[in-house]
Structures are given as structure tokens and as C-alpha cells.
Design a protein around this motif. Structure first.
Motif, PDB file in Angstrom:
ATOM      1  N   LYS A  81     -67.579  12.512  94.997  1.00 40.21           N
ATOM      2  CA  LYS A  81     -68.088  13.447  93.985  1.00 40.21           C
ATOM      3  C   LYS A  81     -66.958  14.282  93.374  1.00 40.21           C
ATOM      4  N   ASN A  82     -65.726  13.911  93.721  1.00 41.52           N
ATOM      5  CA  ASN A  82     -64.533  14.579  93.205  1.00 41.52           C
ATOM      6  C   ASN A  82     -64.365  15.990  93.762  1.00 41.52           C
ATOM      7  N   TYR A  83     -64.926  16.242  94.933  1.00 46.60           N
ATOM      8  CA  TYR A  83     -64.703  17.510  95.621  1.00 46.60           C
ATOM      9  C   TYR A  83     -63.484  17.376  96.530  1.00 46.60           C
ATOM     10  N   ARG A  84     -62.719  18.443  96.608  1.00 44.34           N
ATOM     11  CA  ARG A  84     -61.577  18.481  97.517  1.00 44.34           C
ATOM     12  C   ARG A  84     -62.074  18.984  98.875  1.00 44.34           C
ATOM     13  N   LEU A  85     -62.011  18.114  99.870  1.00 41.39           N
ATOM     14  CA  LEU A  85     -62.476  18.460 101.211  1.00 41.39           C
ATOM     15  C   LEU A  85     -61.292  18.716 102.130  1.00 41.39           C
ATOM     16  N   GLN A 134     -68.446  19.884 102.783  1.00 45.50           N
ATOM     17  CA  GLN A 134     -68.514  20.402 101.418  1.00 45.50           C
ATOM     18  C   GLN A 134     -69.443  21.613 101.376  1.00 45.50           C
ATOM     19  N   SER A 139     -63.536  23.916 102.048  1.00 39.89           N
ATOM     20  CA  SER A 139     -63.811  22.762 101.189  1.00 39.89           C
ATOM     21  C   SER A 139     -64.556  23.164  99.922  1.00 39.89           C
ATOM     22  N   ASP A 140     -64.417  22.356  98.877  1.00 38.19           N
ATOM     23  CA  ASP A 140     -65.123  22.575  97.617  1.00 38.19           C
ATOM     24  C   ASP A 140     -66.611  22.261  97.777  1.00 38.19           C
ATOM     25  N   GLY A 141     -67.352  22.624  96.729  1.00 38.99           N
ATOM     26  CA  GLY A 141     -68.772  22.303  96.682  1.00 38.99           C
ATOM     27  C   GLY A 141     -69.632  23.540  96.647  1.00 38.99           C
ATOM     28  N   LYS A 142     -70.787  23.423  96.024  1.00 37.78           N
ATOM     29  CA  LYS A 142     -71.689  24.566  95.870  1.00 37.78           C
ATOM     30  C   LYS A 142     -72.904  24.493  96.773  1.00 37.78           C
ATOM     31  N   ASP A 153     -69.657  12.028 103.357  1.00 38.08           N
ATOM     32  CA  ASP A 153     -68.265  12.487 103.372  1.00 38.08           C
ATOM     33  C   ASP A 153     -67.569  12.094 104.674  1.00 38.08           C
TER      34      ASP A 153
END
Length: 322
Positions: A81-85, A134, A139-142, A153
Motif C-alpha cells: 500500500k506504499n506505507y513505510r513500515l 501499520q 510505522s506509517d498508516g492511519k 504486511d
């Protein structure tokens, strides 16, 4: 205007108002439960968190002090999902092909969940690999996924680890609460790498739907209708999955990897009966169940580290090649 017409208008208006209230309450429920920045939760956490930490954690515990002074190696991965983990690892003292993969719980983080337990795996000669899911930790993500996003992930993390550290590494999956749901879903995935030798599933729920129904009834004192259904509709639109898509109970019914189930017998948040259902459904050739007396949710290790460690070590001795 006729009385009958007025009555119809009144009933329609009442129904519309009820629907609007249910719609709004469903969104509020979804947002407060899933959004990492939910305002109500943050306000409660700011007041309750420090008191709970002081009551439940001994800052002088040698394991915690060791963790704080450990030499970590930091890693990151961009997921689908293009999140930086983010993840970090405490390397074993000596060159080792053994890895403990640690998955944390709801609204926690790798540091929050494993600051006591990490030393145990390290002392056994494992590299301790700790992820931030995430929308958690660094880590990124909402939005939190209750195992759905986290499981996908973590499957990516496993492939990343094998590519980086070698295809001959041996991995233990360790998960607590939502992290337990995550590793349970991984355990039932037919694409799980053979590098995974067993799973430690600590205080996980049978399904997201069952856990939400339990919490609505016992903690929020709300009926599942219309709140659960409406929250699920928002979850599908915004978070990209259906509550029914997350069933550790179904996952362990197809698991091939050995699983050690652990649960506190005083857990009311994820009720203890759920672990009996998970254990009964598990299809693994080898499985075991440890109930920790007096332990509340996610407190089994802190409550009785010795019995927890002894049972995990039984699995290590049986399934890890040294």
C-alpha cells in the motif's frame, strides 16, 4: 392535511432521524476504534495511560533495563500500500540463524509489547525481530486493521527476512492480542514459508466480529444492531476489508505449523473461552494450551514469566534445530 398523512410524515421523519443517528454512531464507532489519531481514545489514554504504566510496570525490572540499553538494528520496508513500515532487531550475541518474529497488540508498539519478553528470546540465542504494524509505533498508516492489514504486511516481512538473512533461517512467530490474531492468520496461510517452525499465540480473539460483539455488549453496553453493521460498512469503504474477513478461528483450522496457545484465565477483554475455541479448531499436528492463572488481557508473561518461558522452551527444544 389529513391525520393519516401527518402520521406518515411523522413516522418517516422519526425513521430518518433514527437512521441518521445510527449512521453517525456507526462512523464514530469505526473511527474511534480504527483511527490511530482518534480524539476520544487519545484523551482517555492521556489520563489513564500513565497511571496504568506506573501500576503495572516495574521500571527497575532488569529485563526492561536491558531492553532500553540493547543495541538495535533498524529496518524499514515499503508495503504493497506504499506505507513505510518500521522494524528493529536485537541481534544474537553470536552468529545465529534463529529469529523470533514479534507481533504487537492493538494500539501498542513493538517497544510497548516486548520490552520484557525480548531478553528471554535473546538469551535462548535468537535474533529478536520486532515490528511496528501499520498505523502503530513508528510505522506509517492511519487505520488499524485488527489483523487484516497486519497479517499481509507480516507475510511480506517474512519474505523480506528470508531474502536478507538467508533461506536457511528458522523463525518463531510470537504474537500478543491483535498480534496473536495476526500470527494466527499467518499460520493458516498455505504460502507460509517452511522457515517458520512454530507459533506462540497469546490471548487472541476468534474473529474480529466476535470480539467487537463482545466489547459492544460488555464494555460499551450497546446492541450489535445497528452499530456493528454500520461500523462495518464504513470499515469496508475506508479501511478496505469486511469484519468477516478476519477469522483466526478459520485460519488455525487449516494450520500446519505447531501452535502454542496462551491465555490468561482472568481475561475479560478477549474472553478466555475464545482460546478454547481456537485450540479446539486448530488442525496442527502438534498443539498445546497454557492458561495462566490470574492473568488479565495480555498480562500472562508479566504475571508468570517462569511458566510462560518454560512452555515456550518446550517448543524450542522440540522444533528448533540447533
Amino acid at each position: 392535511m389529513k391525520k393519516s398523512t401527518k402520521a406518515i410524515i411523522a413516522v418517516t421523519a422519526t425513521a430518518a432521524s433514527a437512521a441518521a443517528i445510527g449512521f453517525g454512531a456507526g462512523y464514530l464507532l469505526f473511527n474511534e476504534v480504527h483511527n490511530r489519531d482518534a480524539l476520544i481514545f487519545k484523551k482517555v489514554a492521556e489520563k489513564v495511560g500513565p497511571a496504568m504504566e506506573n501500576a503495572e510496570r516495574n521500571d527497575e525490572d532488569d529485563r526492561l533495563l536491558w531492553y532500553r540499553n540493547a543495541d538495535f538494528i533498524s529496518y524499514e520496508m515499503i508495503n504493497s500500500k506504499n506505507y513505510r513500515l518500521k522494524a528493529k532487531m536485537i541481534p544474537a550475541d553470536n552468529d545465529s540463524k534463529l529469529y523470533a518474529f514479534c507481533s504487537h497488540g492493538y494500539r501498542s508498539s513493538g517497544d510497548g509489547e516486548y520490552s520484557l519478553m525480548a531478553k528471554f528470546y535473546h538469551d535462548l540465542g535468537f535474533n529478536v525481530f520486532i515490528v511496528d504494524h501499520q498505523a502503530s509505533g513508528e510505522s506509517d498508516g492511519k487505520y488499524i486493521g485488527f489483523g487484516y492489514h497486519e497479517y499481509k504486511d507480516c507475510m511480506e516481512w517474512l519474505n523480506w527476512m528470508i531474502e536478507k538473512f538467508g533461506d536457511d533461517i528458522q523463525i518463531i512467530l510470537q504474537g500478543v492480542s491483535m498480534g496473536c490474531a495476526t500470527v494466527s492468520l499467518m499460520s493458516g496461510d498455505e504460502s507460509l514459508p517452511e522457515n517458520v517452525k512454530f507459533t506462540v499465540a497469546d490471548c487472541g480473539y476468534t474473529s474480529v466480529k466476535a470480539e467487537f460483539e463482545h466489547c459492544l455488549k460488555n464494555f460499551m453496553h450497546l446492541p450489535k444492531f445497528p452499530f456493528l453493521g454500520t461500523a462495518n460498512e464504513f470499515n469496508k469503504m475506508i479501511n478496505g476489508y469486511d469484519f468477516n474477513d478476519v477469522s483466526p478461528l478459520e485460519a488455525v483450522s487449516t494450520a500446519k505449523v505447531p501452535i502454542l496457545f496462551i491465555h490468561g484465565d482472568s481475561d475479560t477483554f478477549v474472553p478466555t473461552y475464545m482460546v478454547h475455541q481456537l485450540y479446539g479448531a486448530c488442525s496442527s499436528e502438534y498443539k498445546d494450551l497454557l492458561l495462566v492463572k490470574g492473568a488479565a488481557h495480555a498480562e500472562s508473561y508479566r504475571m508468570n514469566s517462569a511458566v510462560y518461558e518454560a512452555k515456550v522452551k518446550e517448543f524450542v527444544d522440540k522444533f528448533i534445530e540447533k
